[in-house]
Design a protein around this motif. Structure first.
Motif, PDB file in Angstrom:
ATOM      1  N   LYS A 263      28.471  33.547  42.734  1.00 50.57           N
ATOM      2  CA  LYS A 263      29.834  33.631  43.293  1.00 50.57           C
ATOM      3  C   LYS A 263      29.816  34.353  44.642  1.00 50.57           C
ATOM      4  CE  LYS A 263      33.024  33.267  39.354  1.00 50.57           C
ATOM      5  NZ  LYS A 263      32.165  33.413  38.141  1.00 50.57           N
TER       6      LYS A 263
ATOM      7  N   MET B 164      38.480  43.236  40.307  1.00 52.00           N
ATOM      8  CA  MET B 164      39.275  42.072  39.882  1.00 52.00           C
ATOM      9  C   MET B 164      38.466  41.271  38.866  1.00 52.00           C
ATOM     10  SD  MET B 164      42.216  42.283  41.347  1.00 52.00           S
ATOM     11  CE  MET B 164      42.909  40.784  40.757  1.00 52.00           C
ATOM     12  N   VAL B 165      38.224  41.872  37.708  1.00 51.40           N
ATOM     13  CA  VAL B 165      37.475  41.161  36.663  1.00 51.40           C
ATOM     14  C   VAL B 165      38.370  40.945  35.447  1.00 51.40           C
ATOM     15  CG1 VAL B 165      35.290  42.146  37.457  1.00 51.40           C
ATOM     16  CG2 VAL B 165      36.520  43.251  35.572  1.00 51.40           C
ATOM     17  N   LYS B 166      37.857  40.218  34.496  1.00 45.46           N
ATOM     18  CA  LYS B 166      38.567  39.948  33.254  1.00 45.46           C
ATOM     19  C   LYS B 166      39.066  41.260  32.666  1.00 45.46           C
ATOM     20  CE  LYS B 166      36.818  36.109  31.099  1.00 45.46           C
ATOM     21  NZ  LYS B 166      37.877  35.222  31.501  1.00 45.46           N
TER      22      LYS B 166
ATOM     23  N   MET C 283      40.947  35.295  41.863  1.00 43.25           N
ATOM     24  CA  MET C 283      41.793  36.381  42.358  1.00 43.25           C
ATOM     25  C   MET C 283      41.013  37.305  43.300  1.00 43.25           C
ATOM     26  SD  MET C 283      44.840  35.956  41.306  1.00 43.25           S
ATOM     27  CE  MET C 283      45.650  37.532  41.568  1.00 43.25           C
TER      28      MET C 283
ATOM     29  N   GLY D 249      49.631  35.102  41.692  1.00 46.35           N
ATOM     30  CA  GLY D 249      48.569  34.129  41.397  1.00 46.35           C
ATOM     31  C   GLY D 249      47.607  33.992  42.553  1.00 46.35           C
TER      32      GLY D 249
ATOM     33  N   ASN E  32      29.676  40.658  42.846  1.00 46.16           N
ATOM     34  CA  ASN E  32      30.021  39.972  41.601  1.00 46.16           C
ATOM     35  C   ASN E  32      28.829  40.064  40.663  1.00 46.16           C
ATOM     36  OD1 ASN E  32      32.146  38.142  40.328  1.00 46.16           O
ATOM     37  ND2 ASN E  32      30.282  36.931  40.027  1.00 46.16           N
ATOM     38  N   ARG E  33      29.131  40.166  39.353  1.00 43.49           N
ATOM     39  CA  ARG E  33      28.040  40.308  38.373  1.00 43.49           C
ATOM     40  C   ARG E  33      27.008  39.186  38.533  1.00 43.49           C
ATOM     41  NH1 ARG E  33      29.498  39.658  32.129  1.00 43.49           N
ATOM     42  NH2 ARG E  33      30.234  37.699  33.007  1.00 43.49           N
ATOM     43  N   SER E  34      27.472  37.946  38.542  1.00 42.02           N
ATOM     44  CA  SER E  34      26.497  36.872  38.766  1.00 42.02           C
ATOM     45  C   SER E  34      26.477  36.523  40.250  1.00 42.02           C
ATOM     46  CB  SER E  34      26.802  35.657  37.899  1.00 42.02           C
ATOM     47  OG  SER E  34      28.181  35.445  37.825  1.00 42.02           O
TER      48      SER E  34
ATOM     49  N   VAL F 131      49.095  43.077  40.205  1.00 43.16           N
ATOM     50  CA  VAL F 131      49.021  42.106  41.300  1.00 43.16           C
ATOM     51  C   VAL F 131      49.757  40.866  40.838  1.00 43.16           C
ATOM     52  CG1 VAL F 131      47.500  40.674  42.731  1.00 43.16           C
ATOM     53  CG2 VAL F 131      46.753  42.964  42.021  1.00 43.16           C
TER      54      VAL F 131
ATOM     55  N   GLY G 154      43.316  44.067  37.824  1.00 41.50           N
ATOM     56  CA  GLY G 154      43.432  43.076  36.747  1.00 41.50           C
ATOM     57  C   GLY G 154      44.705  43.289  35.947  1.00 41.50           C
ATOM     58  N   ASN G 155      44.953  42.377  35.010  1.00 42.07           N
ATOM     59  CA  ASN G 155      46.164  42.472  34.188  1.00 42.07           C
ATOM     60  C   ASN G 155      45.930  43.402  33.007  1.00 42.07           C
ATOM     61  OD1 ASN G 155      48.501  41.254  35.051  1.00 42.07           O
ATOM     62  ND2 ASN G 155      47.800  39.205  34.490  1.00 42.07           N
TER      63      ASN G 155
HETATM   64  P1  NDP Z   1      38.863  36.037  35.369  1.00 41.97           P
HETATM   65  O1  NDP Z   1      39.891  36.782  34.619  1.00 41.97           O
HETATM   66  O2  NDP Z   1      38.535  34.658  34.942  1.00 41.97           O
HETATM   67  O3  NDP Z   1      37.515  36.928  35.389  1.00 41.97           O
HETATM   68  C1  NDP Z   1      36.328  36.450  35.924  1.00 41.97           C
HETATM   69  C2  NDP Z   1      35.606  37.528  36.679  1.00 41.97           C
HETATM   70  O4  NDP Z   1      35.322  38.639  35.821  1.00 41.97           O
HETATM   71  C3  NDP Z   1      34.280  37.043  37.220  1.00 41.97           C
HETATM   72  O5  NDP Z   1      34.096  37.596  38.493  1.00 41.97           O
HETATM   73  C4  NDP Z   1      33.296  37.603  36.203  1.00 41.97           C
HETATM   74  O6  NDP Z   1      32.007  37.753  36.700  1.00 41.97           O
HETATM   75  C5  NDP Z   1      33.915  38.944  35.941  1.00 41.97           C
HETATM   76  N1  NDP Z   1      33.438  39.560  34.720  1.00 41.97           N
HETATM   77  C6  NDP Z   1      33.682  39.178  33.440  1.00 41.97           C
HETATM   78  N2  NDP Z   1      33.071  40.007  32.579  1.00 41.97           N
HETATM   79  C7  NDP Z   1      32.412  40.932  33.327  1.00 41.97           C
HETATM   80  C8  NDP Z   1      31.610  42.066  33.015  1.00 41.97           C
HETATM   81  N3  NDP Z   1      31.375  42.411  31.741  1.00 41.97           N
HETATM   82  N4  NDP Z   1      31.108  42.792  34.040  1.00 41.97           N
HETATM   83  C9  NDP Z   1      31.350  42.447  35.304  1.00 41.97           C
HETATM   84  N5  NDP Z   1      32.112  41.407  35.663  1.00 41.97           N
HETATM   85  C10 NDP Z   1      32.633  40.660  34.688  1.00 41.97           C
HETATM   86  O7  NDP Z   1      39.210  36.002  36.948  1.00 41.97           O
HETATM   87  P2  NDP Z   1      40.607  35.865  37.721  1.00 41.97           P
HETATM   88  O8  NDP Z   1      40.245  35.880  39.152  1.00 41.97           O
HETATM   89  O9  NDP Z   1      41.447  34.771  37.196  1.00 41.97           O
HETATM   90  O10 NDP Z   1      41.378  37.208  37.358  1.00 41.97           O
HETATM   91  C11 NDP Z   1      40.846  38.497  37.650  1.00 41.97           C
HETATM   92  C12 NDP Z   1      41.802  39.539  37.129  1.00 41.97           C
HETATM   93  O11 NDP Z   1      43.056  39.404  37.784  1.00 41.97           O
HETATM   94  C13 NDP Z   1      42.088  39.424  35.624  1.00 41.97           C
HETATM   95  O12 NDP Z   1      42.213  40.706  35.077  1.00 41.97           O
HETATM   96  C14 NDP Z   1      43.415  38.708  35.584  1.00 41.97           C
HETATM   97  O13 NDP Z   1      44.145  38.991  34.405  1.00 41.97           O
HETATM   98  C15 NDP Z   1      44.094  39.277  36.825  1.00 41.97           C
HETATM   99  N6  NDP Z   1      45.148  38.462  37.408  1.00 41.97           N
HETATM  100  C16 NDP Z   1      45.043  37.101  37.465  1.00 41.97           C
HETATM  101  C17 NDP Z   1      46.025  36.335  38.033  1.00 41.97           C
HETATM  102  C18 NDP Z   1      45.865  34.866  38.105  1.00 41.97           C
HETATM  103  O14 NDP Z   1      46.831  34.191  38.511  1.00 41.97           O
HETATM  104  N7  NDP Z   1      44.720  34.301  37.743  1.00 41.97           N
HETATM  105  C19 NDP Z   1      47.244  36.949  38.600  1.00 41.97           C
HETATM  106  C20 NDP Z   1      47.221  38.370  38.575  1.00 41.97           C
HETATM  107  C21 NDP Z   1      46.228  39.084  37.979  1.00 41.97           C
HETATM  108  P3  NDP Z   1      30.905  36.570  36.518  1.00 41.97           P
HETATM  109  O15 NDP Z   1      31.126  35.635  37.671  1.00 41.97           O
HETATM  110  O16 NDP Z   1      29.612  37.259  36.583  1.00 41.97           O
HETATM  111  O17 NDP Z   1      31.175  35.915  35.191  1.00 41.97           O
END
Ligand code: NDP
Length: 483
Positions: free
Chosen positions: A38, A73-75, A13, A130, A33-35, A127, A101-102
């Motif tokens: 990416k 846009m993180v978890k 996202m 998808g 990004n944290r890691s 947002v 995020g959601n």
């Molecule tokens: P994810 O929900 O899979 O989240 C992964 C990301 O979160 C990575 O960039 C990860 O970094 C980061 N992250 C996780 N934990 C931490 C932390 N403690 N500190 C910093 N960064 C962290 O990614 P999506 O792209 O699927 O979704 C992002 C957001 O958008 C979510 O909230 C989701 O619910 C929302 N969303 C998703 C949709 C979809 O269709 N997928 C649609 C609409 C909203 P790292 O790489 O370092 O692990």
């Protein structure tokens, strides 16, 4: 500093939204990004975007023009809180932090308050759309303060989906309003999908049509008043043949529906607000029922009609049945959207948001999963009567329900007689009849409550609160109002 906006979190996202932002005239996008991997990957794969990569929060803050604007846009959950804390350490008062995020809207209300107290602007933004929506144009539901909207409005308008010339974004309301509306969007999406699934099941079981033949039915429906993204993709899913077995893909997919929880939030919130979103609730529970194999394994032990031995409808009878299913689907869909908008109305009243319901329906016309022509009719209804108490009582919908009426009742009756579960169809009809009823058996419930708990009742013929002395001589006395 060179960037006017930054994105934190570069999974699907975040990276797609960053690319979408970078593709618009005038934007330079900082990414973090944290890691690190990416970030490196995104920057290497998209040189055209001109990203400004950062590898620490300090670098990220230093690369942004003031007032800084960062989209997270993180978890959802803890990770969001962690990133907000990091950003507040390196940002300055007046900067804008957006959570895309959601998030659960109550978390957004909490975060907005905490972040505002430290002098920053916080925007919780729903947002939808998808991965593809994020890249090509999502439907955006930002909440947050008016001050942030001044800066953000033009940027968000430039990346949002466009419906009939209008960008699919509007400032929904303060603090959690955007995430609340996104939550209800997802609840409506659950209901819409369940209704479509029930329509498919009824047609298949009653007519014996193949998935490919039913795909043609949905493709045809998509040219009329049901025109929508979900109907369109239903036809595509039904037409798909499994490469390995040569059978329709839908027949080899395990019939247990997953869920990420936003539908459940919609129902829980509706219960708190006292709004009957029965169609959405049935859709959430239908997924739960499907995904409990230990309960379903007893199915052979339960008596009921066996449709596998029955005759299928053919020719004109099958065509007439399919048309009735279409009308029942349309009527039930009106109920689901009406219930969802009623929940938004109730949420706005409870949390003191001023939400323009017509504007909400318009920003769902493109970019998001429930996009449909139908949403124009909802916008029309609220334009004509902004304070409409129940959406489905708008003249356009009353006409549609009048047309669909007989078919709707017939399909629900046939489903019951044939033993085909149609929970969303039937609960939508029951809700509709509940709204229509002059008298409801709620009167009897009040009598029962008064009997066992002295909960009192009101009368139709005079003011006051009453209690019957059930365990005494059963005379009626005036009582304190205890509900
Ligand atoms: P994810 O929900 O899979 O989240 C992964 C990301 O979160 C990575 O960039 C990860 O970094 C980061 N992250 C996780 N934990 C931490 C932390 N403690 N500190 C910093 N960064 C962290 O990614 P999506 O792209 O699927 O979704 C992002 C957001 O958008 C979510 O909230 C989701 O619910 C929302 N969303 C998703 C949709 C979809 O269709 N997928 C649609 C609409 C909203 P790292 O790489 O370092 O692990």
């Amino acid at each position: 500093p060179t960037a006017n906006i930054g994105v934190v979190g570069l999974a699907v996202m975040g990276s797609n939204l960053a690319r979408n932002l970078a593709s618009r005239e005038g934007n330079t996008v900082a990414v973090y990004n944290r890691s690190r991997s990416k970030t490196d990957e995104l920057v290497a794969e998209h040189p055209e975007a001109g990203f400004v990569p950062a590898f620490s929060y300090e670098e990220f803050a230093a690369s942004l023009q003031k007032p800084r604007t960062a989209l997270i846009m993180v978890k959802a959950g803890g990770p969001t809180d962690a990133v907000i804390d990091e950003l507040m350490n390196v940002f300055e008062p007046g900067d804008i932090i957006i959570d895309g995020g959601n998030a659960l809207f109550t978390d957004t209300i909490r975060r907005e308050k905490a972040v505002r107290e430290r002098g920053f602007n916080f925007v919780g933004m729903g947002v939808s759309g998808g991965e593809e929506g994020a890249l090509l144009g999502p439907s955006l539901m930002p909440g947050g303060p008016d001050e942030a909207w001044v800066t953000l409005g033009p940027i968000l308008r430039s990346i949002a989906a466009v419906a009939e010339g209008e960008p699919c974004v509007t400032h929904i309301g303060h603090d959690g309003a955007g995430h609340f509306v996104k939550m209800v969007h997802n609840g409506i999406e659950y209901a819409d999908m369940q209704l479509i699934a029930e329509a498919y099941d009824l047609i298949r079981r009653a007519t014996g049509a193949s998935p490919a033949e039913i795909a043609d039915v949905f493709a045809e429906w998509n040219t009329g008043e049901l025109e929508s993204y979900l109907i369109e993709i239903t036809a595509e899913v039904l037409r798909q043949v499994d490469a390995e077995t040569g059978t329709p893909l839908v027949d080899v997919i395990l019939d247990q529906a997953g869920a990420k929880g936003t539908g459940g939030w919609t129902v829980q919130t509706a219960i708190d607000l006292g709004v009957p979103v029965s169609g959405i609730a049935e859709a959430v529970f239908a997924r739960s029922l499907s995904s409990h194999p230990e309960q379903r394994s007893i199915s052979g032990a339960l008596p009921g009609p066996d449709d596998s031995t029955g005759e299928h409808l053919t020719g004109a009878d099958a065509d007439a049945f399919i048309e009735q299913v279409r009308l029942a689907l349309y009527a039930s869909k009106i109920v689901a959207y009406s219930q969802g908008f009623d929940e938004i109305r109730a949420g706005a009243a409870h949390y003191d948001w001023s939400i323009d319901l017509g504007a909400v329906s318009k920003i769902w016309r493109a970019g998001c999963i429930i996009r449909a022509q139908f949403l124009n009719r909802i916008a029309d209804a609220y334009e004509a009567e902004p304070d409409l108490a129940v959406l489905l009582t708008a003249p356009y919908f009353v006409d549609a329900l009048t047309r669909a009426q007989d078919a709707w009742r017939n399909i629900v009756a046939l489903a019951a007689a044939a033993g085909i579960p149609a929970p969303a169809f039937s609960s939508s009809l029951a809700y509709y009849d509940g709204l229509r009823a002059r008298r409801l058996p709620a009167a009897l419930i009040q009598g029962q409550r008064d009997f066992f708990g002295a909960h009192t009742y009101k009368r139709i013929d005079k003011d006051g609160t009453f209690h019957t002395l059930w365990s005494g001589d059963r005379t009626e006395v005036e009582a304190e109002d205890t509900h």
